[in-house]
Design a protein around this motif. Structure first.
Motif, PDB file in Angstrom:
ATOM      1  N   PHE A  50     -24.265 -42.034 -28.955  1.00 39.98           N
ATOM      2  CA  PHE A  50     -24.014 -40.417 -28.871  1.00 39.98           C
ATOM      3  C   PHE A  50     -25.065 -39.880 -28.244  1.00 39.98           C
ATOM      4  CE2 PHE A  50     -21.526 -41.919 -32.475  1.00 39.98           C
ATOM      5  CZ  PHE A  50     -20.294 -41.151 -32.224  1.00 39.98           C
ATOM      6  N   VAL A  51     -25.231 -38.955 -27.347  1.00 39.84           N
ATOM      7  CA  VAL A  51     -26.172 -38.265 -26.600  1.00 39.84           C
ATOM      8  C   VAL A  51     -26.000 -36.951 -26.120  1.00 39.84           C
ATOM      9  CG1 VAL A  51     -26.426 -40.582 -25.226  1.00 39.84           C
ATOM     10  CG2 VAL A  51     -24.781 -38.835 -24.145  1.00 39.84           C
ATOM     11  N   GLU A  52     -26.997 -36.230 -25.758  1.00 41.84           N
ATOM     12  CA  GLU A  52     -26.899 -34.928 -25.266  1.00 41.84           C
ATOM     13  C   GLU A  52     -26.306 -34.012 -26.199  1.00 41.84           C
ATOM     14  OE1 GLU A  52     -24.266 -34.622 -21.830  1.00 41.84           O
ATOM     15  OE2 GLU A  52     -25.461 -35.966 -20.440  1.00 41.84           O
ATOM     16  N   PRO A  53     -27.028 -33.832 -27.544  1.00 38.24           N
ATOM     17  CA  PRO A  53     -26.767 -32.852 -28.606  1.00 38.24           C
ATOM     18  C   PRO A  53     -26.824 -31.548 -28.170  1.00 38.24           C
ATOM     19  CG  PRO A  53     -28.999 -34.004 -28.925  1.00 38.24           C
ATOM     20  CD  PRO A  53     -28.446 -34.829 -27.936  1.00 38.24           C
ATOM     21  N   GLN A  54     -26.058 -30.904 -28.308  1.00 38.15           N
ATOM     22  CA  GLN A  54     -25.771 -29.272 -28.053  1.00 38.15           C
ATOM     23  C   GLN A  54     -25.698 -28.519 -29.469  1.00 38.15           C
ATOM     24  OE1 GLN A  54     -26.236 -28.201 -24.911  1.00 38.15           O
ATOM     25  NE2 GLN A  54     -26.504 -30.333 -24.519  1.00 38.15           N
ATOM     26  N   PRO A  55     -26.261 -27.407 -29.471  1.00 36.54           N
ATOM     27  CA  PRO A  55     -25.985 -26.625 -30.622  1.00 36.54           C
ATOM     28  C   PRO A  55     -24.647 -26.147 -30.879  1.00 36.54           C
ATOM     29  CG  PRO A  55     -28.056 -25.725 -29.281  1.00 36.54           C
ATOM     30  CD  PRO A  55     -27.045 -26.768 -28.602  1.00 36.54           C
ATOM     31  N   VAL A  56     -24.382 -26.245 -32.222  1.00 38.14           N
ATOM     32  CA  VAL A  56     -22.677 -25.873 -32.528  1.00 38.14           C
ATOM     33  C   VAL A  56     -22.714 -24.312 -32.206  1.00 38.14           C
ATOM     34  CG1 VAL A  56     -21.118 -25.601 -34.363  1.00 38.14           C
ATOM     35  CG2 VAL A  56     -22.391 -27.598 -34.024  1.00 38.14           C
ATOM     36  N   PRO A  57     -21.929 -23.695 -31.282  1.00 38.60           N
ATOM     37  CA  PRO A  57     -21.940 -22.353 -30.970  1.00 38.60           C
ATOM     38  C   PRO A  57     -21.739 -21.293 -32.274  1.00 38.60           C
ATOM     39  CG  PRO A  57     -19.943 -23.401 -30.042  1.00 38.60           C
ATOM     40  CD  PRO A  57     -20.909 -24.462 -30.745  1.00 38.60           C
ATOM     41  N   GLY A  58     -22.438 -20.510 -32.319  1.00 35.91           N
ATOM     42  CA  GLY A  58     -22.170 -19.377 -33.191  1.00 35.91           C
ATOM     43  C   GLY A  58     -22.735 -19.407 -34.844  1.00 35.91           C
ATOM     44  N   VAL A  59     -23.111 -20.547 -35.079  1.00 31.33           N
ATOM     45  CA  VAL A  59     -23.493 -20.752 -36.382  1.00 31.33           C
ATOM     46  C   VAL A  59     -25.041 -21.053 -36.864  1.00 31.33           C
ATOM     47  CG1 VAL A  59     -21.384 -21.828 -37.104  1.00 31.33           C
ATOM     48  CG2 VAL A  59     -23.299 -23.153 -36.568  1.00 31.33           C
ATOM     49  N   ASN A  60     -25.701 -21.338 -35.980  1.00 33.27           N
ATOM     50  CA  ASN A  60     -27.120 -21.417 -36.120  1.00 33.27           C
ATOM     51  C   ASN A  60     -28.024 -20.175 -36.154  1.00 33.27           C
ATOM     52  OD1 ASN A  60     -26.938 -24.150 -36.133  1.00 33.27           O
ATOM     53  ND2 ASN A  60     -26.953 -24.444 -34.067  1.00 33.27           N
ATOM     54  N   THR A  61     -28.858 -20.071 -37.337  1.00 35.42           N
ATOM     55  CA  THR A  61     -29.782 -18.682 -37.394  1.00 35.42           C
ATOM     56  C   THR A  61     -30.979 -19.394 -37.808  1.00 35.42           C
ATOM     57  OG1 THR A  61     -29.267 -18.660 -39.783  1.00 35.42           O
ATOM     58  CG2 THR A  61     -27.598 -17.611 -38.397  1.00 35.42           C
ATOM     59  N   ALA A  62     -31.873 -18.087 -38.220  1.00 31.79           N
ATOM     60  CA  ALA A  62     -33.139 -18.442 -38.479  1.00 31.79           C
ATOM     61  C   ALA A  62     -33.331 -19.168 -39.740  1.00 31.79           C
ATOM     62  CB  ALA A  62     -34.272 -17.286 -38.385  1.00 31.79           C
ATOM     63  N   ALA A  63     -32.344 -19.132 -40.584  1.00 25.72           N
ATOM     64  CA  ALA A  63     -32.041 -19.914 -41.935  1.00 25.72           C
ATOM     65  C   ALA A  63     -31.659 -21.407 -41.523  1.00 25.72           C
ATOM     66  CB  ALA A  63     -30.991 -19.270 -42.701  1.00 25.72           C
ATOM     67  N   ASP A  64     -31.536 -22.148 -42.669  1.00 24.41           N
ATOM     68  CA  ASP A  64     -31.253 -23.510 -42.466  1.00 24.41           C
ATOM     69  C   ASP A  64     -29.705 -23.942 -42.410  1.00 24.41           C
ATOM     70  OD1 ASP A  64     -33.858 -25.474 -42.446  1.00 24.41           O
ATOM     71  OD2 ASP A  64     -34.119 -24.175 -44.323  1.00 24.41           O
ATOM     72  N   GLU A  65     -29.207 -24.470 -41.353  1.00 24.42           N
ATOM     73  CA  GLU A  65     -27.725 -24.740 -41.389  1.00 24.42           C
ATOM     74  C   GLU A  65     -27.673 -26.288 -41.382  1.00 24.42           C
ATOM     75  OE1 GLU A  65     -27.965 -20.651 -40.623  1.00 24.42           O
ATOM     76  OE2 GLU A  65     -28.709 -22.109 -39.216  1.00 24.42           O
ATOM     77  N   PHE A  66     -26.908 -27.054 -42.284  1.00 21.36           N
ATOM     78  CA  PHE A  66     -26.795 -28.556 -42.480  1.00 21.36           C
ATOM     79  C   PHE A  66     -25.530 -28.716 -42.976  1.00 21.36           C
ATOM     80  CE2 PHE A  66     -29.007 -26.615 -45.958  1.00 21.36           C
ATOM     81  CZ  PHE A  66     -28.598 -27.220 -46.989  1.00 21.36           C
ATOM     82  N   ASP A  67     -25.120 -29.908 -43.434  1.00 21.78           N
ATOM     83  CA  ASP A  67     -24.120 -30.428 -44.115  1.00 21.78           C
ATOM     84  C   ASP A  67     -22.700 -29.789 -43.656  1.00 21.78           C
ATOM     85  OD1 ASP A  67     -25.690 -31.864 -45.742  1.00 21.78           O
ATOM     86  OD2 ASP A  67     -25.329 -31.068 -47.295  1.00 21.78           O
ATOM     87  N   ALA A  68     -22.246 -30.337 -42.502  1.00 24.91           N
ATOM     88  CA  ALA A  68     -21.028 -29.477 -41.811  1.00 24.91           C
ATOM     89  C   ALA A  68     -19.977 -30.320 -41.815  1.00 24.91           C
ATOM     90  CB  ALA A  68     -21.430 -29.053 -40.571  1.00 24.91           C
ATOM     91  N   ALA A  69     -18.618 -30.025 -41.926  1.00 29.07           N
ATOM     92  CA  ALA A  69     -17.528 -30.511 -41.455  1.00 29.07           C
ATOM     93  C   ALA A  69     -16.584 -29.758 -40.881  1.00 29.07           C
ATOM     94  CB  ALA A  69     -16.684 -30.927 -42.946  1.00 29.07           C
ATOM     95  N   TRP A  70     -15.775 -30.486 -39.949  1.00 31.36           N
ATOM     96  CA  TRP A  70     -14.680 -29.634 -38.996  1.00 31.36           C
ATOM     97  C   TRP A  70     -13.353 -29.677 -39.770  1.00 31.36           C
ATOM     98  CZ3 TRP A  70     -17.023 -33.197 -35.011  1.00 31.36           C
ATOM     99  CH2 TRP A  70     -18.099 -32.603 -34.089  1.00 31.36           C
ATOM    100  N   LEU A  71     -12.552 -28.783 -39.629  1.00 29.39           N
ATOM    101  CA  LEU A  71     -11.141 -28.568 -40.025  1.00 29.39           C
ATOM    102  C   LEU A  71     -10.437 -28.353 -38.896  1.00 29.39           C
ATOM    103  CD1 LEU A  71     -11.885 -26.487 -43.317  1.00 29.39           C
ATOM    104  CD2 LEU A  71     -11.720 -29.048 -43.075  1.00 29.39           C
ATOM    105  N   GLY A  72      -9.098 -29.020 -38.851  1.00 30.27           N
ATOM    106  CA  GLY A  72      -8.335 -28.310 -37.913  1.00 30.27           C
ATOM    107  C   GLY A  72      -8.717 -28.899 -36.574  1.00 30.27           C
ATOM    108  N   ASP A  73      -9.273 -30.066 -36.307  1.00 36.78           N
ATOM    109  CA  ASP A  73      -9.671 -30.574 -34.891  1.00 36.78           C
ATOM    110  C   ASP A  73     -10.767 -29.983 -34.400  1.00 36.78           C
ATOM    111  OD1 ASP A  73      -7.925 -32.929 -35.230  1.00 36.78           O
ATOM    112  OD2 ASP A  73      -6.272 -31.846 -34.276  1.00 36.78           O
ATOM    113  N   GLY A  74     -11.645 -29.308 -35.257  1.00 33.20           N
ATOM    114  CA  GLY A  74     -12.714 -28.469 -34.730  1.00 33.20           C
ATOM    115  C   GLY A  74     -12.437 -26.834 -34.627  1.00 33.20           C
ATOM    116  N   ARG A  75     -11.140 -26.450 -34.826  1.00 33.59           N
ATOM    117  CA  ARG A  75     -10.943 -25.083 -34.795  1.00 33.59           C
ATOM    118  C   ARG A  75     -11.691 -24.193 -35.833  1.00 33.59           C
ATOM    119  NH1 ARG A  75      -6.176 -24.060 -36.033  1.00 33.59           N
ATOM    120  NH2 ARG A  75      -5.373 -26.464 -36.509  1.00 33.59           N
TER     121      ARG A  75
END
Length: 304
Positions: free
Chosen positions: A191-216
């Protein structure tokens, strides 16, 4: 282990225990809003966080912060399904004297992903995986490499359904602040080239994520300062370019002053979601594992 995870350990350690409530792992059979998972086996008076069910539904693996009998630190535990109930809880052989946590099976059942701060990593908490063997055991533990592991802490690896992406949290690859969510791609070897997940990251801590609906759709944990502030699960739908307008996950104990985290889709029942938190009842101890219906994915494609 990074300071943020040390503070999170304090949160889990001081959470108030409660007496065991009678019940069983079959509570989900009558699932209303939510049900506790494996009362007395998976959910106990100890701190249990992030459970993953194998695709065949025959085993569940989770992390515990203080359950006795492990190799040391935070450990991974497993129970197997027998007579419709989770039974025979035992620590996994992949545990080390360090911390091993945040397990997740791959969608094909061939791998178990987790993080560890064992010796030999790139720094802090690193992402690892071990092959799931035909006899139910596990192969050698392998570090996922410099493509996703930095000098900071990487948490909660979540492989995509197609195996081509890895969703995880890190504070070592830049980002908006604190821990942020990233997605890396499989190049055939790593696994390479990590990119920020668009739209969710803020000055707070974001973690522990799961995709639903094939990433929709994405469900993830957010805290103003993980370990020093409450943790809440958020839900966001893809608008075609980014996950927009994150809102608290509709779950009665997912409150602004509580600690609810670690969503994982049950691979054997994709319409159901396992989360960690503390309901008033049923309740086994500190943080327990609960089962709820997965939210409907109403977003668009385009965020992966």
């Amino acid at each position: 282990m990074g300071q943020a995870k040390v503070r999170l350990a304090t949160v889990l350690a001081v959470a108030v225990s409660a007496a065991l409530v009678s019940g069983c792992g079959a509570a989900a059979a009558a699932l209303q809003e939510f049900g506790i998972e494996g009362m007395g086996v998976v959910s106990t008076p100890h701190g249990e966080v992030r459970a993953s069910v194998s695709p065949d539904g025959q085993r569940i693996v989770w992390g515990s912060t203080d359950r006795p009998g492990g190799a040391g630190g935070w450990d991974l535990w497993q129970a197997t399904l027998r007579d419709g109930r989770w039974q025979d809880p035992r620590p996994l052989p992949v545990n080390s004297p360090a911390n091993d946590f945040d397990p997740a099976f791959s969608a094909d059942g061939r791998w178990l992903y987790f993080f560890s701060n064992r010796e030999g990593g790139f720094g802090g908490d690193d992402l690892y995986r071990a092959a799931v063997l035909a006899d139910g055991g596990f192969g050698a533990v392998e570090n996922l490499g410099a493509g996703v592991n930095g000098k900071g802490d990487e948490w909660a690896p979540t492989p995509g359904a197609e195996g081509a992406h890895l969703l995880y949290a890190s504070d070592g690859f830049g980002g908006a602040g604190g821990h942020d969510l990233f997605v890396a791609r499989w190049n055939g070897a790593a696994f390479v080239e990590p990119q920020p997940v668009p739209g969710v990251n803020t000055a707070a801590d974001e973690f522990d994520a799961a995709w639903l609906g094939d990433g929709r759709t994405i469900v993830f944990a957010r805290s103003d300062d993980v370990g020093n502030a409450p943790i809440r699960l958020m839900l966001a739908q893809c608008d075609g370019k980014a996950f927009a307008e994150a809102q608290p996950l509709a779950l009665s104990f997912n409150t602004a002053d509580g600690n609810t985290l670690a969503p994982v889709v049950d691979l054997s029942k994709p319409s159901e979601l396992l989360v960690s938190g503390s309901a008033k009842a049923p309740k086994a101890g500190k943080l327990d594992i609960y089962r709820m219906r997965a939210p409907v994915a109403t977003g668009q494609s385009g965020c992966l």
